[in-house]
Scaffold this active site. Structure first.
Site, mmCIF file in Angstrom:
data_model
loop_
_atom_site.group_PDB
_atom_site.id
_atom_site.type_symbol
_atom_site.label_atom_id
_atom_site.label_comp_id
_atom_site.label_asym_id
_atom_site.label_seq_id
_atom_site.Cartn_x
_atom_site.Cartn_y
_atom_site.Cartn_z
ATOM 1 N N GLY A 1 33.332 12.056 69.016
ATOM 2 C CA GLY A 1 32.286 12.888 68.419
ATOM 3 C C GLY A 1 32.440 14.386 68.625
ATOM 4 O O GLY A 1 33.509 14.968 68.400
ATOM 5 N N ILE A 2 31.360 15.007 69.044
ATOM 6 C CA ILE A 2 31.302 16.467 69.158
ATOM 7 C C ILE A 2 32.273 16.973 70.230
ATOM 8 O O ILE A 2 32.960 17.975 70.044
ATOM 9 C CB ILE A 2 29.851 16.909 69.481
ATOM 10 C CG1 ILE A 2 28.933 16.552 68.301
ATOM 11 C CG2 ILE A 2 29.785 18.398 69.795
ATOM 12 C CD1 ILE A 2 27.441 16.656 68.610
ATOM 13 N N ASP B 1 33.056 10.044 85.161
ATOM 14 C CA ASP B 1 31.720 9.526 84.837
ATOM 15 C C ASP B 1 30.710 10.567 85.291
ATOM 16 O O ASP B 1 30.497 10.766 86.491
ATOM 17 C CB ASP B 1 31.500 8.194 85.564
ATOM 18 C CG ASP B 1 30.120 7.604 85.279
ATOM 19 O OD1 ASP B 1 29.324 8.250 84.569
ATOM 20 O OD2 ASP B 1 29.842 6.503 85.797
ATOM 21 N N VAL B 2 30.068 11.242 84.344
ATOM 22 C CA VAL B 2 29.169 12.331 84.718
ATOM 23 C C VAL B 2 27.879 11.823 85.358
ATOM 24 O O VAL B 2 27.079 12.610 85.871
ATOM 25 C CB VAL B 2 28.849 13.267 83.525
ATOM 26 C CG1 VAL B 2 30.116 13.818 82.894
ATOM 27 C CG2 VAL B 2 27.968 12.599 82.498
ATOM 28 N N GLY C 1 27.243 12.421 76.604
ATOM 29 C CA GLY C 1 25.831 12.090 76.454
ATOM 30 C C GLY C 1 25.651 10.689 75.911
ATOM 31 O O GLY C 1 26.583 10.073 75.396
ATOM 32 N N TYR D 1 14.653 11.008 75.040
ATOM 33 C CA TYR D 1 15.883 11.761 74.748
ATOM 34 C C TYR D 1 15.534 13.233 74.524
ATOM 35 O O TYR D 1 16.170 14.130 75.090
ATOM 36 C CB TYR D 1 16.552 11.154 73.514
ATOM 37 C CG TYR D 1 17.797 11.855 73.033
ATOM 38 C CD1 TYR D 1 19.048 11.528 73.543
ATOM 39 C CD2 TYR D 1 17.731 12.848 72.041
ATOM 40 C CE1 TYR D 1 20.201 12.167 73.079
ATOM 41 C CE2 TYR D 1 18.872 13.485 71.580
ATOM 42 C CZ TYR D 1 20.100 13.141 72.097
ATOM 43 O OH TYR D 1 21.239 13.777 71.633
ATOM 44 N N LYS E 1 16.725 16.577 76.648
ATOM 45 C CA LYS E 1 17.437 17.699 76.018
ATOM 46 C C LYS E 1 16.638 19.001 76.183
ATOM 47 O O LYS E 1 17.224 20.067 76.363
ATOM 48 C CB LYS E 1 17.706 17.389 74.537
ATOM 49 C CG LYS E 1 18.753 16.305 74.324
ATOM 50 C CD LYS E 1 20.122 16.714 74.867
ATOM 51 C CE LYS E 1 21.209 15.712 74.508
ATOM 52 N NZ LYS E 1 22.542 16.085 75.001
HETATM 53 N N1 LIG Z 1 25.341 12.918 67.085
HETATM 54 C C1 LIG Z 1 24.180 13.552 67.003
HETATM 55 O O1 LIG Z 1 23.443 13.427 66.003
HETATM 56 C C2 LIG Z 1 23.755 14.459 68.118
HETATM 57 C C3 LIG Z 1 22.688 15.338 67.867
HETATM 58 C C4 LIG Z 1 22.275 16.186 68.876
HETATM 59 C C5 LIG Z 1 22.907 16.160 70.098
HETATM 60 N N2 LIG Z 1 23.928 15.295 70.337
HETATM 61 C C6 LIG Z 1 24.553 15.320 71.631
HETATM 62 O O2 LIG Z 1 25.919 15.586 71.466
HETATM 63 C C7 LIG Z 1 26.640 15.066 72.569
HETATM 64 C C8 LIG Z 1 27.808 14.268 72.050
HETATM 65 O O3 LIG Z 1 27.313 13.182 71.304
HETATM 66 P P1 LIG Z 1 28.146 12.523 70.113
HETATM 67 O O4 LIG Z 1 27.224 12.391 68.971
HETATM 68 O O5 LIG Z 1 29.432 13.222 69.965
HETATM 69 O O6 LIG Z 1 28.308 11.051 70.708
HETATM 70 P P2 LIG Z 1 29.587 10.141 70.955
HETATM 71 O O7 LIG Z 1 29.043 8.844 71.423
HETATM 72 O O8 LIG Z 1 30.468 10.174 69.771
HETATM 73 O O9 LIG Z 1 30.326 10.888 72.165
HETATM 74 C C9 LIG Z 1 29.763 10.910 73.439
HETATM 75 C C10 LIG Z 1 30.882 10.803 74.454
HETATM 76 O O10 LIG Z 1 30.278 10.904 75.756
HETATM 77 C C11 LIG Z 1 30.923 9.962 76.578
HETATM 78 N N3 LIG Z 1 30.069 9.591 77.698
HETATM 79 C C12 LIG Z 1 28.935 8.855 77.671
HETATM 80 N N4 LIG Z 1 28.474 8.666 78.911
HETATM 81 C C13 LIG Z 1 29.338 9.297 79.739
HETATM 82 C C14 LIG Z 1 29.412 9.452 81.140
HETATM 83 N N5 LIG Z 1 28.506 8.883 81.955
HETATM 84 N N6 LIG Z 1 30.422 10.178 81.661
HETATM 85 C C15 LIG Z 1 31.349 10.729 80.850
HETATM 86 N N7 LIG Z 1 31.358 10.595 79.520
HETATM 87 C C16 LIG Z 1 30.356 9.888 78.974
HETATM 88 C C17 LIG Z 1 31.205 8.759 75.680
HETATM 89 O O11 LIG Z 1 32.214 7.921 76.222
HETATM 90 C C18 LIG Z 1 31.621 9.455 74.391
HETATM 91 O O12 LIG Z 1 33.017 9.659 74.340
HETATM 92 C C19 LIG Z 1 25.646 14.245 73.375
HETATM 93 O O13 LIG Z 1 25.216 15.001 74.484
HETATM 94 C C20 LIG Z 1 24.515 14.026 72.400
HETATM 95 O O14 LIG Z 1 23.290 13.826 73.069
HETATM 96 C C21 LIG Z 1 24.373 14.450 69.362
#
Ligand SMILES: NC(=O)c1ccc[n+]([C@@H]2O[C@H](COP(=O)([O-])OP(=O)(O)OC[C@H]3O[C@@H](n4cnc5c(N)ncnc54)[C@H](O)[C@@H]3O)[C@@H](O)[C@H]2O)c1
Length: 250
Positions: free
Chosen positions: A13-14, A53-54, A82, A148, A152
């Site tokens: 993801g991000i 692992d955060v 996240g 959530y 945030k």
């Molecule tokens: N996708 C959305 O719509 C969105 C919107 C707002 C905010 N966010 C935030 O963006 C961030 C990234 O989310 P995303 O959408 O890319 O999700 P994603 O699931 O694609 O990526 C999240 C990554 O975090 C890793 N992760 C989870 N728990 C972990 C831990 N305990 N230790 C280390 N790594 C861990 C996962 O393995 C994964 O690779 C998150 O903080 C999420 O809350 C996402």
């Protein structure tokens, strides 16, 4: 200049998009994720993966110790790791609430804390930056997603206070607050058959949901010289969903 960034949540993801963007901009990137194998793996001269692992303080301390031993202090930290747990507040399982706090808020803070301790050993004119991935849910919460959003919002508060506490040391701290982004996190929670499934954070006037690259571009802005006088901010990357309520029939 070879700048070093640590990106958490970089397996997907991000975080993954941010890591790719920084690599394209000639950064050396150390990618952390609970999904990576243990031990630091070099993908090439500028890109490394390391399991972290955060939710686990010892895992964070170990990761940052390995990073500083090998590379010295990072110039930048991007906290994208996240999780999402959905549920109405009255019914939500407390374990889900705790997981959100432990990963999304405490985990990001612990990573920042470890990075700051390393950055403080760097020369003070170095460009030192921390970027948190918050959420539009922390600014404009929505039903079914209150825990959530609350975590945030807490992260946004930590952004401002850390920025004020660290300004004198030249460490800038900012956050992005994405709206709905098309990532595995959202896809996994959008199954129509699922109880309490994910619902988008609003209709974007731009007519689409965000891509991870949309968010990565703003993260890169926060890590560059264009933002030398920007700290303690939270930029919505939400395609304008927060700008005005768009009634369903409009
Ligand atoms: N996708 C959305 O719509 C969105 C919107 C707002 C905010 N966010 C935030 O963006 C961030 C990234 O989310 P995303 O959408 O890319 O999700 P994603 O699931 O694609 O990526 C999240 C990554 O975090 C890793 N992760 C989870 N728990 C972990 C831990 N305990 N230790 C280390 N790594 C861990 C996962 O393995 C994964 O690779 C998150 O903080 C999420 O809350 C996402």
């Amino acid at each position: 200049m070879n700048r070093i960034a640590v990106v958490t949540g970089a397996a997907s993801g991000i975080g993954q998009a941010a890591a790719q963007r920084l690599l394209s901009a000639q950064w050396t990137v150390i990618m952390l994720d609970v999904a990576f194998d243990a031990g630091m793996t070099a993908l090439n001269d500028h890109s490394y993966t390391l399991r972290c692992d955060v939710a686990d303080r010892a895992s964070i301390d170990s990761a940052f110790s390995q990073i500083t031993d090998r590379f010295g202090a990072p110039d930048a930290l991007v906290c994208s790791a996240g999780v999402l747990r959905i549920g109405a507040l009255a019914d939500m399982d407390p374990t889900d609430f705790d997981t959100l706090y432990t990963v999304n808020t405490r985990g990001a803070w612990l990573c920042a804390r470890a990075a700051i301790q390393a950055m403080r050993m760097q020369r003070s004119d170095a460009l030192r930056r921390i970027v948190f991935v918050g959420s539009i849910s922390g600014i404009r919460p929505k039903v079914g997603n209150g825990a959530y959003g609350a975590q945030k919002a807490a992260l946004h508060i930590l952004t401002g206070v850390l920025a004020a506490e660290l300004g004198g040391e030249g460490i800038l701290v900012n956050a992005v607050a994405p709206g709905t982004v098309d990532t595995p996190m959202i896809r996994a929670n959008s199954d129509p058959g699922r109880t309490g499934r994910y619902r988008p954070s609003g209709t974007s006037p731009l007519g689409r949901v965000a891509t991870p690259e949309d968010v990565a571009a703003v993260i890169e802005f926060y890590l560059g010289e264009q933002s030398n006088y920007v700290t303690g901010t939270v930029i919505p990357v939400d395609g304008g969903t927060r700008g005005a309520f768009i009634p369903a029939s409009a």
